[in-house]
Design a protein around this motif. Structure first.
Motif, PDB file in Angstrom:
ATOM      1  N   VAL A  34     -14.319  -0.955 -39.568  1.00 30.81           N
ATOM      2  CA  VAL A  34     -14.796  -2.308 -39.798  1.00 30.81           C
ATOM      3  C   VAL A  34     -14.218  -2.788 -41.107  1.00 30.81           C
ATOM      4  O   VAL A  34     -14.587  -2.328 -42.157  1.00 30.81           O
ATOM      5  CB  VAL A  34     -16.322  -2.347 -39.872  1.00 30.81           C
ATOM      6  CG1 VAL A  34     -16.808  -3.763 -39.992  1.00 30.81           C
ATOM      7  CG2 VAL A  34     -16.907  -1.734 -38.635  1.00 30.81           C
ATOM      8  N   LEU A  75     -16.218 -10.401 -36.654  1.00 30.18           N
ATOM      9  CA  LEU A  75     -17.674 -10.364 -36.530  1.00 30.18           C
ATOM     10  C   LEU A  75     -18.292 -11.755 -36.605  1.00 30.18           C
ATOM     11  O   LEU A  75     -19.224 -12.075 -35.865  1.00 30.18           O
ATOM     12  CB  LEU A  75     -18.266  -9.469 -37.614  1.00 30.18           C
ATOM     13  CG  LEU A  75     -17.863  -7.986 -37.555  1.00 30.18           C
ATOM     14  CD1 LEU A  75     -18.609  -7.206 -38.623  1.00 30.18           C
ATOM     15  CD2 LEU A  75     -18.119  -7.384 -36.183  1.00 30.18           C
ATOM     16  N   VAL A 113     -26.179   3.659 -41.484  1.00 30.62           N
ATOM     17  CA  VAL A 113     -25.209   2.989 -40.618  1.00 30.62           C
ATOM     18  C   VAL A 113     -24.312   4.017 -39.946  1.00 30.62           C
ATOM     19  O   VAL A 113     -23.981   3.894 -38.756  1.00 30.62           O
ATOM     20  CB  VAL A 113     -24.375   1.965 -41.411  1.00 30.62           C
ATOM     21  CG1 VAL A 113     -23.306   1.341 -40.531  1.00 30.62           C
ATOM     22  CG2 VAL A 113     -25.272   0.891 -41.991  1.00 30.62           C
ATOM     23  N   VAL A 116     -14.861  -3.823 -38.830  1.00 35.18           N
ATOM     24  CA  VAL A 116     -14.686  -2.563 -38.140  1.00 35.18           C
ATOM     25  C   VAL A 116     -13.236  -2.454 -37.738  1.00 35.18           C
ATOM     26  O   VAL A 116     -12.669  -3.392 -37.232  1.00 35.18           O
ATOM     27  CB  VAL A 116     -15.543  -2.490 -36.855  1.00 35.18           C
ATOM     28  CG1 VAL A 116     -15.388  -1.163 -36.181  1.00 35.18           C
ATOM     29  CG2 VAL A 116     -16.990  -2.774 -37.158  1.00 35.18           C
ATOM     30  N   SER A 152     -27.648  -7.475 -42.430  1.00 31.91           N
ATOM     31  CA  SER A 152     -26.790  -7.717 -41.277  1.00 31.91           C
ATOM     32  C   SER A 152     -27.627  -7.539 -40.020  1.00 31.91           C
ATOM     33  O   SER A 152     -28.452  -6.611 -39.945  1.00 31.91           O
ATOM     34  CB  SER A 152     -25.614  -6.733 -41.235  1.00 31.91           C
ATOM     35  OG  SER A 152     -24.683  -7.001 -42.247  1.00 31.91           O
ATOM     36  N   LEU A 160     -17.668   1.638 -39.678  1.00 26.47           N
ATOM     37  CA  LEU A 160     -18.456   0.407 -39.692  1.00 26.47           C
ATOM     38  C   LEU A 160     -18.868   0.120 -41.122  1.00 26.47           C
ATOM     39  O   LEU A 160     -19.916   0.524 -41.584  1.00 26.47           O
ATOM     40  CB  LEU A 160     -19.690   0.549 -38.804  1.00 26.47           C
ATOM     41  CG  LEU A 160     -20.576  -0.680 -38.650  1.00 26.47           C
ATOM     42  CD1 LEU A 160     -19.807  -1.847 -38.068  1.00 26.47           C
ATOM     43  CD2 LEU A 160     -21.783  -0.369 -37.797  1.00 26.47           C
ATOM     44  N   TRP A 171     -23.709  -5.368 -34.863  1.00 29.50           N
ATOM     45  CA  TRP A 171     -22.885  -4.151 -34.841  1.00 29.50           C
ATOM     46  C   TRP A 171     -22.810  -3.563 -33.429  1.00 29.50           C
ATOM     47  O   TRP A 171     -21.750  -3.106 -33.001  1.00 29.50           O
ATOM     48  CB  TRP A 171     -23.472  -3.122 -35.801  1.00 29.50           C
ATOM     49  CG  TRP A 171     -23.482  -3.563 -37.233  1.00 29.50           C
ATOM     50  CD1 TRP A 171     -22.667  -4.486 -37.816  1.00 29.50           C
ATOM     51  CD2 TRP A 171     -24.353  -3.102 -38.261  1.00 29.50           C
ATOM     52  NE1 TRP A 171     -22.954  -4.628 -39.148  1.00 29.50           N
ATOM     53  CE2 TRP A 171     -24.001  -3.786 -39.451  1.00 29.50           C
ATOM     54  CE3 TRP A 171     -25.394  -2.168 -38.308  1.00 29.50           C
ATOM     55  CZ2 TRP A 171     -24.658  -3.564 -40.663  1.00 29.50           C
ATOM     56  CZ3 TRP A 171     -26.056  -1.947 -39.516  1.00 29.50           C
ATOM     57  CH2 TRP A 171     -25.678  -2.645 -40.680  1.00 29.50           C
ATOM     58  N   GLY A 228     -19.496   4.803 -41.958  1.00 25.57           N
ATOM     59  CA  GLY A 228     -20.151   3.509 -42.048  1.00 25.57           C
ATOM     60  C   GLY A 228     -20.391   3.162 -43.506  1.00 25.57           C
ATOM     61  O   GLY A 228     -20.346   4.022 -44.381  1.00 25.57           O
TER      62      GLY A 228
END
Length: 526
Positions: free
Chosen positions: A39, A63, A224, A25, A86, A20, A91, A119
């Motif tokens: 991602v 996304l 993340v 993703v 974000s 991510l 997510w 991430g």
């Protein structure tokens, strides 16, 4: 006549990894089948490949097409021009959509034996009090985003593009005895995007900023990577040493949170309890949540391995050896290498190594990459060719961060004297050599040493350019590999096969024409 008995071959296992990053993703499956989820640019993508890494399935979720979140490139930029976030639920919902697409296509979740991933580094997630209990009791009749929509004390997650914490950076450096003292403890001087400074800003403004008013109800703070792992584990996942090194909070020598840094960022808040104990990057965290067993058909024995950051994942994926250097030649350039000792400086970063936590990884980032090279090329050639005929030049199209510098053009002759211009046939080569020389000098200061087997592993868009690869390394004394492994394009998610298997290298042979890659991707195992 005897009846022919058909013997069925046992189903091969799957190894799943998720990545991510900020805007995208993707997921990859290899055979004996590995599945990586990554991602990429503004999409959630799943690619299934066979034992030779040939693509057999592909799924993706863009996304920005989850329009209720209003993102552009997967992020929201505030009017102040420096705050970038974000939506955390974006997510979560992207994971829902991805798994649902895979299920609709009949993906064999039951064969997945382990799962891990990475991430975007520095981004953070803030779980509200009681969220851990919800994670533990997820109901398969509902989606993740339906059940977790009220589970975050901050709706927006700060991401690595954010640069709104300059004040907090200076305060942290002062509290730790100066920028170099902070770097000696945490591996880096204070950077705006680093998580500790983001936490400090939120902590300081929680009384006056509407978006931060629920911060005191925060039960857990995840990166993340550990956030994504928590979704699959069904409880809070630990932050790993390597990703945790990008927070300005981890004592990288002792692999524990720095009490001075924690107190400086959030005095009296017991930040250590909210971060949890960090773990080695290869830790097996436990079995996958029953939610995924019941809803998607995962095996109850599927193990979740600690997730880490995208930059540490790239080091693991390239399988660097001592003396090797990975250089990513993209819009921005990065240099990454393995080092046995930590020698933090005011430039660059030192993280705990994701493969061997007794070692370290060093990384340098440069804003002036391919766009700067292309500007010089277009200025001095008629056909956008890199074929041009030692001198050094530097063009700072964007304010540079390694080292910190403004914009401008700089040139020096053989004696080191500044001059105003070079002939066109010299200018291009001088720029490329100057960029590589700077990278080499900075890498030496962070602890890189040349060995007899040292190589440059080039990735990124400009890595397909023979002229750049021939000119640049000559200035550093580091050879680009000869033969089929001369250039290596490595998916960072090779690291994320959950058993941390020996990854297969993706080798890119040099194209015959500059600036073209073509269909020259092949696989070589080591």
């Amino acid at each position: 006549m005897e009846a022919k008995v058909e013997v069925k071959k046992p189903a091969l296992p799957l190894y799943v990894g998720l990545d991510l990053s900020t805007q995208q993703v993707s997921s990859y499956t290899s055979y004996p089948v590995h599945l990586w989820t990554r991602v990429a640019i503004n999409q959630l993508k799943v690619v299934s490949v066979d034992e030779r890494l040939r693509v057999t399935h592909e799924f993706h979720v863009v996304l920005d097409e989850l329009q209720e979140f209003g993102t552009v490139g997967g992020v929201l930029e505030s009017e102040d021009g420096v705050t970038v976030t974000s939506p955390t639920l974006l997510w979560v919902k992207a994971v829902d959509v991805l798994l649902s697409k895979m299920q609709e296509e009949g993906f064999p979740f039951c064969r997945v034996v382990s799962l891990s991933g990475s991430g975007q580094q520095h981004g953070s997630v803030y779980w509200r009090e009681g969220a851990g209990e919800i994670l533990t009791h997820l109901q398969p009749s509902l989606s993740l985003h339906e059940q977790l929509q009220d589970s975050f004390s901050l709706d927006q997650s700060p991401v690595w593009k954010d640069s709104s914490t300059s004040q907090q950076c200076r305060e942290l450096e002062e509290a730790l005895g100066g920028p170099l003292s902070l770097a000696h403890v945490t591996g880096s001087r204070a950077y705006e995007r680093f998580t500790g400074n983001q936490i400090a800003k939120i902590f300081q403004r929680k009384e006056g900023v509407e978006a931060y008013k629920e911060f005191d109800s925060t039960e857990r703070i995840s990166l993340v990577s550990s956030f994504l792992a928590s979704l699959f584990l069904g409880r809070y996942a630990s932050i790993d040493y390597s990703d945790g090194s990008g927070m300005n909070l981890l004592d990288i020598a002792h692999k524990k949170w720095s009490s001075k840094a924690l107190e400086a960022c959030a005095p009296g808040f017991d930040l250590e309890a909210r971060l949890g104990d960090p773990v080695t990057s290869s830790s097996v965290l436990g079995p996958i949540s029953p939610y995924y067993v019941d809803k998607f058909g995962f095996s109850s024995s599927c193990q979740v391995v600690a997730f880490t950051g995208d930059n540490p994942s790239s080091l693991a994926g390239t399988r660097l050896s001592a003396g090797d250097v990975t250089i990513s030649l993209g819009t921005s350039d990065t240099v990454t290498f393995w080092t046995s000792s930590a020698q933090p400086q005011l430039m660059g970063h030192v993280f705990v190594n994701p493969v061997d936590d007794s070692a370290f990884m060093a990384m340098l980032c440069y804003k002036n990459g391919s766009k700067t090279r292309e500007l010089f090329r277009d200025r001095h050639t008629n056909n956008n060719s890199w074929k041009a005929s030692c001198t050094v030049s530097a063009l700072k199209k964007k304010p540079e961060i390694t080292p910190t510098a403004g914009t401008g053009e700089y040139r020096w002759d053989r004696s080191g004297a500044p001059i105003t211009e070079f002939p066109p046939e010299v200018e291009l080569r001088a720029l490329v050599e100057g960029q590589f020389m700077a990278k080499w000098v900075h890498a030496q200061r962070l602890g890189h040493t040349i060995t007899a087997s040292s190589r440059i592993l080039a990735t990124g868009g400009a890595s397909g350019n023979t002229a750049i690869l021939q000119a640049g390394p000559l200035s550093t004394q580091l050879p680009v590999d000869d033969g089929p492994h001369r250039l290596l394009l490595i998916s960072s998610m090779l690291m994320c096969m959950c058993k941390r298997r020996q990854p297969t290298r993706l080798a890119l042979e040099l194209p015959t024409e500059p600036n073209t890659v073509g269909d020259c991707l092949h696989v070589s195992g080591e």
